[in-house]
Design a protein around this motif. Structure first.
Motif, PDB file in Angstrom:
ATOM      1  N   THR A  39      28.641  24.010  39.150  1.00 27.33           N
ATOM      2  CA  THR A  39      29.294  24.088  37.844  1.00 27.33           C
ATOM      3  C   THR A  39      29.201  25.496  37.278  1.00 27.33           C
ATOM      4  OG1 THR A  39      28.777  21.774  37.415  1.00 27.33           O
ATOM      5  CG2 THR A  39      29.336  23.122  35.519  1.00 27.33           C
ATOM      6  N   ALA A  40      28.057  26.130  37.407  1.00 31.43           N
ATOM      7  CA  ALA A  40      27.885  27.492  36.906  1.00 31.43           C
ATOM      8  C   ALA A  40      28.759  28.481  37.684  1.00 31.43           C
ATOM      9  CB  ALA A  40      26.424  27.908  36.985  1.00 31.43           C
ATOM     10  N   VAL A  41      28.867  28.301  38.985  1.00 33.56           N
ATOM     11  CA  VAL A  41      29.698  29.201  39.797  1.00 33.56           C
ATOM     12  C   VAL A  41      31.172  29.031  39.441  1.00 33.56           C
ATOM     13  CG1 VAL A  41      30.481  29.635  42.163  1.00 33.56           C
ATOM     14  CG2 VAL A  41      28.053  29.403  41.693  1.00 33.56           C
ATOM     15  N   VAL A  42      31.620  27.798  39.250  1.00 34.71           N
ATOM     16  CA  VAL A  42      33.013  27.563  38.848  1.00 34.71           C
ATOM     17  C   VAL A  42      33.263  28.156  37.462  1.00 34.71           C
ATOM     18  CG1 VAL A  42      34.684  25.768  38.226  1.00 34.71           C
ATOM     19  CG2 VAL A  42      33.353  25.566  40.316  1.00 34.71           C
ATOM     20  N   GLY A  43      32.302  28.028  36.567  1.00 30.62           N
ATOM     21  CA  GLY A  43      32.429  28.632  35.239  1.00 30.62           C
ATOM     22  C   GLY A  43      32.514  30.147  35.306  1.00 30.62           C
ATOM     23  N   ALA A  44      31.705  30.749  36.152  1.00 30.47           N
ATOM     24  CA  ALA A  44      31.763  32.202  36.322  1.00 30.47           C
ATOM     25  C   ALA A  44      33.105  32.626  36.917  1.00 30.47           C
ATOM     26  CB  ALA A  44      30.614  32.673  37.214  1.00 30.47           C
ATOM     27  N   LEU A  45      33.621  31.838  37.843  1.00 28.24           N
ATOM     28  CA  LEU A  45      34.923  32.128  38.438  1.00 28.24           C
ATOM     29  C   LEU A  45      36.023  32.083  37.373  1.00 28.24           C
ATOM     30  CD1 LEU A  45      36.632  32.582  41.034  1.00 28.24           C
ATOM     31  CD2 LEU A  45      36.856  30.104  41.133  1.00 28.24           C
ATOM     32  N   PHE A  46      36.005  31.053  36.535  1.00 25.36           N
ATOM     33  CA  PHE A  46      36.990  30.950  35.463  1.00 25.36           C
ATOM     34  C   PHE A  46      36.874  32.144  34.510  1.00 25.36           C
ATOM     35  CE2 PHE A  46      39.250  26.783  35.025  1.00 25.36           C
ATOM     36  CZ  PHE A  46      39.008  26.352  36.315  1.00 25.36           C
ATOM     37  N   SER A  47      35.658  32.561  34.203  1.00 23.81           N
ATOM     38  CA  SER A  47      35.465  33.698  33.298  1.00 23.81           C
ATOM     39  C   SER A  47      35.984  34.988  33.914  1.00 23.81           C
ATOM     40  CB  SER A  47      33.983  33.842  32.955  1.00 23.81           C
ATOM     41  OG  SER A  47      33.535  32.696  32.273  1.00 23.81           O
ATOM     42  N   VAL A  48      35.736  35.187  35.193  1.00 23.99           N
ATOM     43  CA  VAL A  48      36.225  36.388  35.882  1.00 23.99           C
ATOM     44  C   VAL A  48      37.752  36.391  35.940  1.00 23.99           C
ATOM     45  CG1 VAL A  48      36.300  37.543  38.133  1.00 23.99           C
ATOM     46  CG2 VAL A  48      34.124  36.795  37.175  1.00 23.99           C
ATOM     47  N   VAL A  49      38.351  35.242  36.214  1.00 23.52           N
ATOM     48  CA  VAL A  49      39.812  35.145  36.229  1.00 23.52           C
ATOM     49  C   VAL A  49      40.371  35.445  34.843  1.00 23.52           C
ATOM     50  CG1 VAL A  49      41.744  33.537  36.498  1.00 23.52           C
ATOM     51  CG2 VAL A  49      39.936  33.599  38.204  1.00 23.52           C
ATOM     52  N   SER A  50      39.687  35.008  33.808  1.00 25.07           N
ATOM     53  CA  SER A  50      40.119  35.269  32.440  1.00 25.07           C
ATOM     54  C   SER A  50      40.132  36.763  32.133  1.00 25.07           C
ATOM     55  CB  SER A  50      39.185  34.547  31.472  1.00 25.07           C
ATOM     56  OG  SER A  50      39.439  34.931  30.159  1.00 25.07           O
ATOM     57  N   VAL A  51      39.071  37.446  32.482  1.00 26.99           N
ATOM     58  CA  VAL A  51      39.012  38.896  32.242  1.00 26.99           C
ATOM     59  C   VAL A  51      40.040  39.623  33.099  1.00 26.99           C
ATOM     60  CG1 VAL A  51      37.530  40.924  32.473  1.00 26.99           C
ATOM     61  CG2 VAL A  51      36.612  38.818  31.504  1.00 26.99           C
ATOM     62  N   THR A  52      40.198  39.183  34.337  1.00 25.81           N
ATOM     63  CA  THR A  52      41.186  39.795  35.226  1.00 25.81           C
ATOM     64  C   THR A  52      42.596  39.632  34.669  1.00 25.81           C
ATOM     65  OG1 THR A  52      39.765  39.312  37.111  1.00 25.81           O
ATOM     66  CG2 THR A  52      42.055  39.853  37.592  1.00 25.81           C
ATOM     67  N   LEU A  53      42.893  38.474  34.117  1.00 23.47           N
ATOM     68  CA  LEU A  53      44.197  38.251  33.501  1.00 23.47           C
ATOM     69  C   LEU A  53      44.446  39.246  32.372  1.00 23.47           C
ATOM     70  CD1 LEU A  53      44.895  34.448  33.119  1.00 23.47           C
ATOM     71  CD2 LEU A  53      46.587  36.190  33.503  1.00 23.47           C
ATOM     72  N   LEU A  54      43.440  39.495  31.563  1.00 25.90           N
ATOM     73  CA  LEU A  54      43.603  40.437  30.458  1.00 25.90           C
ATOM     74  C   LEU A  54      43.791  41.869  30.950  1.00 25.90           C
ATOM     75  CD1 LEU A  54      41.001  39.111  27.871  1.00 25.90           C
ATOM     76  CD2 LEU A  54      43.496  38.979  27.743  1.00 25.90           C
ATOM     77  N   VAL A  55      43.154  42.215  32.049  1.00 30.94           N
ATOM     78  CA  VAL A  55      43.230  43.585  32.562  1.00 30.94           C
ATOM     79  C   VAL A  55      44.540  43.830  33.303  1.00 30.94           C
ATOM     80  CG1 VAL A  55      42.178  45.195  34.210  1.00 30.94           C
ATOM     81  CG2 VAL A  55      40.738  43.854  32.669  1.00 30.94           C
TER      82      VAL A  55
END
Length: 76
Positions: free
Chosen positions: A19-35
């Motif tokens: 669950t923590a790894v999937v959450g980190a993946l979602f967070s990284v995708v979120s930042v990548t989307l903004l960049v």
């Protein structure tokens, strides 16, 4: 074979880690989307939603409670 609902309620260490790894993946995708994308309404809204779900999954793993992603429904 154990019931998956009971396993989720217990919050085994492996389930919490995944669950923590999937959450980190979602967070990284979120930042990548903004960049990567233009800062228009669509990508920013998607980044906010993905970021919220990612942080909620990480916090759910930390506090041993089901995250919103886990409550959405049974995943295949």
């Amino acid at each position: 074979m154990p019931n998956t609902d009971q396993t989720r309620e217990k919050g085994t260490r492996a389930y919490r880690l995944i669950t923590a790894v999937v959450g980190a993946l979602f967070s990284v995708v979120s930042v990548t989307l903004l960049v990567v994308t233009e800062l228009t309404m669509g990508p920013v809204l998607a980044a906010v939603v993905l970021g919220f779900l990612g942080v909620d999954a990480i916090m759910g793993a930390w506090y041993n409670r089901p995250s919103l992603l886990a409550r959405i429904g049974p995943w295949p």
